[in-house]
Design a protein around this motif. Structure first.
Motif, PDB file in Angstrom:
ATOM      1  N   GLU A 225      -0.377  14.383  -9.589  1.00  0.00           N
ATOM      2  CA  GLU A 225      -1.652  14.253  -8.868  1.00  0.00           C
ATOM      3  C   GLU A 225      -2.781  14.962  -9.592  1.00  0.00           C
ATOM      4  O   GLU A 225      -3.926  14.496  -9.596  1.00  0.00           O
ATOM      5  N   ARG A 264       2.888   8.680 -14.364  1.00  0.00           N
ATOM      6  CA  ARG A 264       1.872   8.560 -13.314  1.00  0.00           C
ATOM      7  C   ARG A 264       1.804   7.131 -12.785  1.00  0.00           C
ATOM      8  O   ARG A 264       1.679   6.906 -11.569  1.00  0.00           O
ATOM      9  N   GLN A 267       4.734   6.219 -10.537  1.00  0.00           N
ATOM     10  CA  GLN A 267       4.476   6.715  -9.185  1.00  0.00           C
ATOM     11  C   GLN A 267       3.468   5.821  -8.465  1.00  0.00           C
ATOM     12  O   GLN A 267       3.621   5.530  -7.272  1.00  0.00           O
ATOM     13  N   LEU A 271       4.011   3.708  -4.914  1.00  0.00           N
ATOM     14  CA  LEU A 271       3.130   3.814  -3.752  1.00  0.00           C
ATOM     15  C   LEU A 271       2.540   2.453  -3.375  1.00  0.00           C
ATOM     16  O   LEU A 271       2.347   2.157  -2.194  1.00  0.00           O
ATOM     17  N   GLU A 281      -6.775   5.678  -2.686  1.00  0.00           N
ATOM     18  CA  GLU A 281      -5.945   6.836  -2.356  1.00  0.00           C
ATOM     19  C   GLU A 281      -4.806   6.976  -3.354  1.00  0.00           C
ATOM     20  O   GLU A 281      -4.461   8.092  -3.778  1.00  0.00           O
ATOM     21  N   ILE A 282      -4.225   5.854  -3.760  1.00  0.00           N
ATOM     22  CA  ILE A 282      -3.148   5.896  -4.747  1.00  0.00           C
ATOM     23  C   ILE A 282      -3.659   6.450  -6.072  1.00  0.00           C
ATOM     24  O   ILE A 282      -2.985   7.249  -6.735  1.00  0.00           O
ATOM     25  N   ARG A 285      -3.816  10.154  -5.865  1.00  0.00           N
ATOM     26  CA  ARG A 285      -2.491  10.766  -5.838  1.00  0.00           C
ATOM     27  C   ARG A 285      -1.785  10.696  -7.190  1.00  0.00           C
ATOM     28  O   ARG A 285      -0.791  11.394  -7.400  1.00  0.00           O
ATOM     29  N   CYS A 286      -2.283   9.880  -8.083  1.00  0.00           N
ATOM     30  CA  CYS A 286      -1.658   9.726  -9.397  1.00  0.00           C
ATOM     31  C   CYS A 286      -2.554  10.229 -10.521  1.00  0.00           C
ATOM     32  O   CYS A 286      -2.333   9.912 -11.698  1.00  0.00           O
TER      33      CYS A 286
END
Length: 313
Positions: A225, A264, A267, A271, A281-282, A285-286
């Motif tokens: 993140e 990243r 991930q 998501l 938002e993804i 978060r990455c």
């Protein structure tokens, strides 16, 4: 130096030779990584069949019946894995040895998983080779086959022969196979799916050979993140940035920047597929400042955008 990607690698045909009382755990750890590799590659890179000597079903030690796709004598391919597991001595017959000797002429590589090394050795297929077996049988195996160079190791690869000790080692062996044949990037994706130590920060990574590279991958995974500068990753791994770059290129075939980006984006894809989070938002978060940056990187890495992947299921 290992290859990071091998997008043009040919489809591999793997066959698993089952015997009654085989380990269902060992079988699952053998074929599930292959299924995942096909999924992440976006095409079939592995095909597999379950075989028996007579073409009939095999029943696992836990009572699970597996219907064979065919009998060994009718098949050929890139890799044959003998998997007798329990009661293996009952299967160490003249007929089994004869069938395996014949198969050695039709398969590029022969492997013995769990106690499968015993059947290969009994057929003379490990003479003069390095090999291992389930450690409970190691002493007896060494005494029975002095012409085999027995090693107390989780897995041993000696030319066109592969042996490993059991279910967990089978998973490691298949991960190595995926990396060698289709690139370290695909191996890393499969490892992340199964929460293998190579791609998590919860344990010491075991699927990357170099300890400093393994530590660096774990540091990256723990900081998706808020990505760290590569120099900081290197310090936490106990290396200089230049040294880490050299080691990672040799180990994985890619720079630390490319490996970090892949982690990243793996991930991010997880998501996209498993949550209803927005792309914005993804992205946060990455470790991406805005969704456009994530979308560009995502498409460059995987060939489609997060939105198109989500809409296609």
């Amino acid at each position: 130096m290992r290859s990071w990607t091998k997008d043009a690698a040919a489809v591999q045909q793997l066959d698993v030779l089952l015997f009654d009382a085989f380990s269902a755990h060992c079988l699952a750890n053998t074929v599930e990584p292959l299924r995942a590799a096909n999924t992440f590659a976006g095409r079939q890179v592995y095909a597999w069949r379950f075989l028996t000597l007579d073409g009939g079903p095999a029943v696992s030690s836990s009572g699970m019946e597996v219907r064979a796709h065919g009998k060994l004598g009718d098949c050929s391919g890139d890799l044959l894995i003998a998997m007798p597991s329990y009661d293996f001595l009952r299967h160490a017959t003249v007929a089994t040895a004869r069938a395996l000797k014949s198969a050695a002429r039709r398969y590029t590589v022969l492997a013995g998983f769990d106690t499968g090394a015993w059947l290969l050795a009994q057929a003379g297929l490990l003479d003069g080779r390095r090999a291992t077996i389930h450690w409970e049988e190691l002493s007896r195996f060494t005494e029975a086959f002095p012409e085999v160079q027995t090693e107390r190791a989780r897995q041993v690869r000696d030319g066109d022969r592969v042996t490993c000790t059991g279910a967990l080692a089978a998973f490691d062996t298949m991960m190595e196979l995926i990396g060698d044949q289709h690139g370290a990037a695909l191996r890393l994706e499969v490892a992340a799916l199964f929460m293998a130590p190579e791609a998590t920060e919860t344990q010491d990574p075991i699927l990357v050979r170099g300890k400093s590279v393994a530590r660096a991958v774990a540091v990256m995974q723990a900081n998706l993140e808020s990505p760290l500068p590569i120099a900081a990753v290197a310090r936490k791994a106990g290396r200089s940035q230049k040294d880490l770059e050299t080691r990672m290129k040799a180990e994985l075939g890619a720079t630390p920047q490319a490996v970090y980006r892949r982690l990243r984006l793996i991930q991010a894809r997880k998501l996209v597929l498993e949550t209803v989070l927005s792309v914005s938002e993804i992205a946060l978060r990455c470790g991406y400042d805005d969704p456009s940056a994530l979308t560009r990187a995502f498409k460059a890495e995987f060939g489609n955008t997060p939105r198109s992947l989500r809409s296609s299921g």
